[in-house]
Design a protein around this motif. Structure first.
Motif, short mmCIF file in Angstrom:
data_model
loop_
_atom_site.label_atom_id
_atom_site.label_comp_id
_atom_site.label_asym_id
_atom_site.label_seq_id
_atom_site.Cartn_x
_atom_site.Cartn_y
_atom_site.Cartn_z
N PHE A 157 -10.58 0.60 -2.23
CA PHE A 157 -9.59 -0.49 -2.20
C PHE A 157 -10.21 -1.77 -1.63
N ARG A 182 -5.95 4.88 -7.23
CA ARG A 182 -5.28 5.99 -6.55
C ARG A 182 -5.18 7.22 -7.46
N LEU A 196 -6.91 -4.34 4.76
CA LEU A 196 -7.60 -3.13 4.31
C LEU A 196 -8.77 -2.79 5.23
N LEU A 230 0.82 -1.21 0.00
CA LEU A 230 0.00 0.00 0.00
C LEU A 230 0.86 1.26 0.00
N VAL A 258 1.46 1.68 -3.56
CA VAL A 258 0.24 2.22 -4.19
C VAL A 258 0.16 3.72 -3.98
N LEU A 261 -5.63 -1.23 -7.61
CA LEU A 261 -5.45 -0.31 -6.49
C LEU A 261 -4.60 0.89 -6.91
N THR A 281 -12.58 -3.37 -4.10
CA THR A 281 -11.87 -4.02 -5.21
C THR A 281 -11.26 -5.35 -4.77
N GLU A 292 -10.93 6.41 -0.47
CA GLU A 292 -9.96 5.57 -1.19
C GLU A 292 -9.84 4.19 -0.53
#
Length: 702
Positions: free
Chosen positions: A350, A382, A300, A264, A267, A378, A353, A346
């Motif tokens: 995430f 962003r 997440l 992340l 990301v 992801l 998804t 966001e």
């Protein structure tokens, strides 16, 4: 004696030993003390949290031979020493029948149970039936048990344990007391396994214990089962097994959450290469894509909860966030660090998804590709901006936050750029006379030169100072007047006195003279070009004495007499706008919106100030059907691209004027109706029979 697994060996024997179910144990102990015993109980909840265990403890407390308040039994807990308590704990009590409802689920088995329930217990006070996995019983079997559940004998008590209480008929649930069990909290599981590890002489560290508690996922039995495996596979040091976090992760097939924190972070940095490299290392190490996706979903979720609850790395212990997360303090700080990188929206995208990716991995062939695709999504998510921010930028550019440097927004069709206009000249350099001084559309004529189409001409922002009048060449002898198409005077250059010329025509030296005397006008707006053939003039116009003007902005260019094309004048308020109508009709035709194209072709386009009114021939109901949302979007875009106004109003047909307008409106050029009107047979039929064309169907192939 054979080895007993930890889940059976340390199974609670008293209500006080059950962890995390105080709301159930306190109620049952009070009911035992007050002798308020129900004839039916339903225990529902997550797996491995003590449903069947509490049913056995309750059965032992009901059949315990020592009364409550005695020396051996001061409380409502079973005494654990009498014959009934020991037999129930061993599972061989005659009057406590435990039935696996998953295998004995038919109506015949329930009929046998119902018949046996009529007989009194052989020794104890109550005959107790414990139905495990009760939701597996069929509806017919439940119906056979209804009457017995509603009015059972005084000596019979039913206890049903289930993980799916919604599958039990409502008629059965309404006849029983329903207790909903909670998932065991992390701190409760952690305390139990720490005590068991000390009792079993197992060396552990806090990281390993926290990992075992998290792996239980609210189930005490699952945590103890994983702990049993870990002890069996742990290395032995000084005769004592030692549990470490890395060994437990390898046993469970999981990876440390630091990996997902690194993913992340990549990301956030918009680094797709780092994300794919990390995913490749995980998959090459033999980790399952489904397991990795499941861990990513959990991580997440924890990050989203940390963001919502305002958790920070400094305040990672205790509080409401710890109750919601149910993870160790180290993992809470890790989730807080990740949550600080993203917004709540966001993290929600995430999580959605990765949940979809986890679902797809269950029935996809190439699981590796789909997991990698989920991680790449992801990175792409962003780069998106919120819809509200994009709309605020389109509306006026204000009210939205500044876009991120690494973000990219989908290209949006922007409004057409305004036509360049020349800035007003200073008052002291304004010419005394100009034919364009009072013309509202003077910018349309700034690019006109002899023999050329109008082109935009760059105009200097500031005019150069004029020290003295420009020199004028001596007059040239002039023959009789020359006939030209139209006298066109170039717009005055900034800072240059205007010169009124009879004709903006120039003849190259040595060329044949079609007129008696050529006139040469040097203009800063003209450009050299190839002379076209001469055009005959419609009427002679007297020509004033010619003059040659020298200008520092001009360059001599040969030209021949030609009529300058008139610039299109803007539509006045209330004036039809046919060029906008043609653009809209062509755009709708290209978009395969045939019905809308025909309707707009028959409409009237009227410019009223800064509003374009489109008077259609459709009724109010049919207007919304024919010109739907897609067609209206294409219409507005075509008007904007053609330089029309932004405000557009679609009007339905006026019943009083519909017939008259339809009769008076000429067919659009190039349409099927126009071609039919040009056909000689149709024209002959109109002249002979006074015929009227009502409808034309175009059967030509595309």
């Amino acid at each position: 004696m054979a080895y007993q697994v930890l889940a059976r060996k340390y199974r609670p024997r008293r209500f006080a030993d059950v962890a995390g179910q105080d709301h159930v144990t306190v109620t049952l102990m009070n009911a035992l003390t007050q002798q308020r015993i129900a004839h039916g109980y339903i225990f529902s909840g997550h797996r491995g949290i003590g449903k069947t265990t509490i049913a056995r403890i309750l059965a032992a407390a009901l059949n315990c031979r020592n009364p409550i308040g005695s020396e051996l039994r001061p409380l409502a807990e079973p005494c654990e020493v009498c014959e009934s308590c020991t037999e129930i704990r061993a599972g061989n009590a005659v009057d406590v029948i435990e039935i696996d409802a998953a295998t004995n689920r038919g109506i015949d088995e329930i009929r046998e149970l119902r018949d046996a329930a009529r007989y009194r217990p052989s020794r104890d006070r109550y005959k107790i039936y414990i139905l495990d996995e009760a939701h597996q019983i069929t509806d017919a079997a439940f119906n056979a048990l209804l009457k017995t559940l509603e009015e059972p004998p005084d000596h019979v008590i039913f206890m049903m344990a289930t993980t799916q209480p919604e599958d039990i008929p409502q008629t059965v649930r309404s006849r029983c007391q329903h207790f909903s069990f909670h998932a065991v909290k992390l701190v409760d599981i952690l305390g139990e396994i720490r005590a068991i590890a000390a009792h079993e002489n197992v060396d552990t560290d806090e990281a390993a214990l926290a990992l075992l508690a998290e792996a239980g996922d609210g189930s005490m039995r699952d945590a103890l089962s994983i702990m049993d495996q870990a002890i069996a596979s742990a290395p032995v040091e000084d005769g004592r097994p030692r549990l470490v976090a890395q060994q437990i992760r390898e046993l469970m097939g999981t990876v440390p959450n630091a990996v997902f924190e690194r993913i992340l972070q990549a990301v956030n940095d918009n680094n797709s290469a780092e994300v794919m490299t990390t995913a490749n290392q995980l998959l090459d190490a033999g980790n399952s894509p489904a397991q990795l996706a499941r861990q990513a979903v959990r991580y997440l979720r924890n990050s989203l909860i940390a963001k919502i609850s305002g958790l920070t790395p400094e305040s990672a212990e205790g509080g409401a966030a710890a109750e919601l997360l149910q993870i160790s303090p180290d993992e809470q700080r890790r989730a807080a660090r990740t949550a600080a990188l993203f917004t709540e929206e966001e993290l929600t995208r995430f999580l959605q998804t990765m949940l979809r990716t986890f679902d797809e991995l269950g029935y996809r062939q190439e699981q590796r590709f789909h997991f990698e695709l989920g991680l790449l999504k992801l990175v792409h998510l962003r780069r998106l901006l919120p819809v509200e921010e994009v709309l605020s930028q389109l509306a006026g550019g204000g009210g939205g936050s500044a876009p991120r440097a690494q973000s990219a927004v989908r290209p949006v069709a922007a409004a057409p750029a305004p036509r360049p206009t020349a800035p007003a000249a200073p008052a002291d350099t304004r010419p005394a006379f100009s034919p364009f001084a009072d013309t509202p559309n003077r910018e349309r004529f700034q690019g006109i030169s002899v023999g050329h189409q109008p082109e935009p001409v760059p105009v200097a922002k500031t005019a150069p100072p004029v020290a003295a009048p420009l020199p004028v060449a001596p007059p040239v002898p002039v023959a009789p007047p020359v006939a030209v198409a139209a006298p066109v005077s170039p717009p005055p250059a900034l800072g240059v006195p205007p010169v009124v010329a009879a004709s903006p025509l120039a003849t190259p030296p040595g060329a044949a003279q079609p007129v008696a005397a050529p006139v040469e006008v040097v203009s800063p707006f003209s450009a050299p070009s190839t002379p076209p053939p001469p055009v005959p003039a419609p009427a002679p116009i007297p020509v004033a004495p010619p003059a040659a003007v020298a200008s520092p902005f001009s360059a001599p260019a040969p030209a021949t007499p030609v009529a300058a094309p008139p610039a299109p004048a803007p539509s006045a308020p209330g004036e039809p706008a046919s060029h906008l109508q043609d653009a809209v009709v062509d755009a709708l035709s290209n978009a395969k919106q045939g019905s809308a194209s025909d309707a707009i072709g028959d409409a009237n386009f009227i410019l009223d100030g800064d509003t374009l009114k489109i008077q259609t021939m459709l009724s109010k109901i049919m207007l919304g059907v024919v010109v739907n949302a897609d067609a209206e979007k294409i219409l507005r875009l075509a008007v904007r691209q053609a330089g029309g106004p932004v405000n557009i109003t679609l009007l339905p047909a006026d019943p009083a004027m519909k017939a008259a307008e339809k009769k008076a409106k000429a067919p659009r050029s190039g349409s099927a109706q126009a071609k039919a009107m040009e056909h000689p047979i149709v024209q002959r039929a109109q002249s002979l029979f006074q015929a009227e064309i009502r409808n034309v169907i175009d059967l030509r192939e595309d």
